[in-house]
Design an enzyme around this catalytic site. Structure first.
Site, mmCIF file in Angstrom:
data_model
loop_
_atom_site.group_PDB
_atom_site.id
_atom_site.type_symbol
_atom_site.label_atom_id
_atom_site.label_comp_id
_atom_site.label_asym_id
_atom_site.label_seq_id
_atom_site.Cartn_x
_atom_site.Cartn_y
_atom_site.Cartn_z
ATOM 1 N N LYS A 1 1.061 -1.125 -0.178
ATOM 2 C CA LYS A 1 0.269 -0.473 -0.032
ATOM 3 C C LYS A 1 1.022 1.737 0.076
ATOM 4 C CE LYS A 1 -3.597 2.278 3.005
ATOM 5 N NZ LYS A 1 -4.738 2.064 3.729
ATOM 6 N N LYS B 1 -2.398 -1.425 -4.134
ATOM 7 C CA LYS B 1 -2.919 -0.314 -3.805
ATOM 8 C C LYS B 1 -2.675 0.151 -3.699
ATOM 9 C CE LYS B 1 -5.860 1.416 -0.678
ATOM 10 N NZ LYS B 1 -6.614 1.519 0.905
HETATM 11 C C1 PBG Z 1 -7.306 3.386 5.604
HETATM 12 C C2 PBG Z 1 -7.768 2.945 3.770
HETATM 13 C C3 PBG Z 1 -7.533 4.080 2.543
HETATM 14 C C4 PBG Z 1 -8.404 2.842 1.681
HETATM 15 C C5 PBG Z 1 -9.054 2.013 1.947
HETATM 16 N N1 PBG Z 1 -8.231 2.172 3.349
HETATM 17 C C6 PBG Z 1 -7.048 5.470 3.489
HETATM 18 C C7 PBG Z 1 -5.979 6.012 3.439
HETATM 19 O O1 PBG Z 1 -4.851 5.279 3.788
HETATM 20 O O2 PBG Z 1 -5.439 7.067 3.619
HETATM 21 C C8 PBG Z 1 -8.027 4.227 0.254
HETATM 22 C C9 PBG Z 1 -8.715 3.227 -0.579
HETATM 23 C C10 PBG Z 1 -10.124 4.505 -1.258
HETATM 24 O O3 PBG Z 1 -8.588 5.622 -1.957
HETATM 25 O O4 PBG Z 1 -10.806 4.467 -2.594
HETATM 26 N N2 PBG Z 1 -8.272 2.911 5.937
#
Ligand code: PBG
Length: 340
Positions: free
Chosen positions: A210, A264
């Site tokens: 991520k 992601k």
């Molecule tokens: C954290 C989380 C995020 C997303 C999914 N889980 C945000 C982040 O890490 O700031 C982002 C998903 C998206 O942008 O569609 N709980």
């Protein structure tokens, strides 16, 4: 030597053994597609809020709604009918209930647990996946309790609380737990904690890879989870670091017991999806995030892109890169455009 451009009929045929255009005829072209995007490849995200009868559009994600549990369950039942097999639930809570350790996340009656329980009672035929994180629940918007000096998220303290959150979700009926906070050692602790609590059958989908990405901007509107100071670079990955780190993260999670791993965002990280796909032997999930959705919607709404074609192309690319499953905000559209 006659000038061939003056008389096209006199153009000599090129001496080519292979002409790829031969297979682009209307009959052959569709037969040769081998990247199939199907509804059953998709995990459907849902933003659950308190109250009843609530359906509130997210400003930066037109077509995506925060929904109270009753509305969300009706909406999900329609997705199940269409052939989607799993949903990913995010909880959105009242700002004044948040605190510095994210206590609402551990409330067994929070919106996430309520949605899971009611889905089970209604026998919704979809697997419930929960996003396991504290950013939606902390007053500072970071992904867990902070270190004593307040400078960053405390890794091990966060992991201990994630285990408690996961057990709550499992009790409420989650089939898959997806920790997204990028804390080291999360998967090992979750596997142990879930097994000890009697939930050996609950699967772990690790948000292994991520990145600290600008493409999460609209999500932070949707989930009310923007950090109030700083950013997430002390725990999320550096886009400029290269694929080795992605392979390391995914391998660590598989070794610790991840049943699936995630990459992601998706669209700007197709090389990473491919690299991870080649290294691990578990399913790879890719998340087409809020900013990817917002870009496509904004361009299409301005008449700058052909909406449906551009969306399908973006998703086929993610599958072609090697994703087994895709998390995308486009379920309703896919129900119209692709097969089960
Ligand atoms: C954290 C989380 C995020 C997303 C999914 N889980 C945000 C982040 O890490 O700031 C982002 C998903 C998206 O942008 O569609 N709980």
């Amino acid at each position: 030597m006659p000038d061939p451009t003056s008389d096209p009929l006199s153009t000599p045929a090129l001496d080519l053994p292979v002409r790829p255009r031969r297979l682009r005829s209307p009959l052959l072209r569709p037969m040769l597609q081998r990247v199939a995007l199907r509804r059953r490849d998709v995990i459907v995200p849902v933003f659950a809020v308190g109250g009843a009868g609530v359906r509130r559009e997210v400003a930066s994600m037109p077509g995506v709604y925060q929904m109270s549990v009753d509305v969300a369950l009706d909406w999900l039942a329609a997705r199940a009918e269409e052939g989607f097999g799993a949903y990913l639930v995010f909880g959105v809570v009242d700002r004044h209930t948040k605190d510095d350790v994210g206590s609402p996340a551990l409330d067994p009656d929070n919106v996430v647990c309520r949605l899971l329980r009611e889905a089970r009672e209604r026998k919704l035929p979809m697997a419930g996946v929960t996003d396991l994180c504290f950013c939606e629940y902390t007053s500072h918007g970071h992904c867990g309790p902070l270190t004593a000096d307040g400078s960053t998220v405390a890794n091990d303290a966060t992991v201990a609380r994630l285990v408690a959150q996961a057990v709550n979700h499992a009790r409420a009926g989650a089939g898959v737990i997806a920790p997204s906070g990028m804390m080291d050692g999360t998967i090992k602790a979750l596997r142990r904690g879930l097994d000890a609590a009697g939930f050996a059958d609950v699967a772990l989908l690790a948000y292994s890879v991520k990145y600290a990405s600008a493409f999460y901007g609209p999500f932070r509107d949707a989930a009310d989870s923007a950090p109030s100071f700083g950013d997430r670079r002390a725990y999320q990955m550096d886009p400029a670091r290269g694929t080795d780190e992605a392979i390391l993260e995914a391998s660590l999670d598989v070794d610790q017991g991840a049943d699936m791993v995630m990459v992601k965002p998706a669209g700007a990280y197709l090389d990473v999806i491919r690299a991870v796909r080649e290294q691990v032997r578990v399913p790879v999930v890719a998340y087409q995030v809020s900013g990817e959705y917002a870009m496509l919607e904004a361009a299409a709404r301005n008449g700058w892109l052909e909406h449906d074609r551009a969306v399908l192309e973006s998703l086929v690319a993610i599958k072609r890169a090697g994703a087994d499953l895709i998390i995308t905000y486009y379920a309703e559209l896919l129900a119209k455009l692709v097969e089960r």
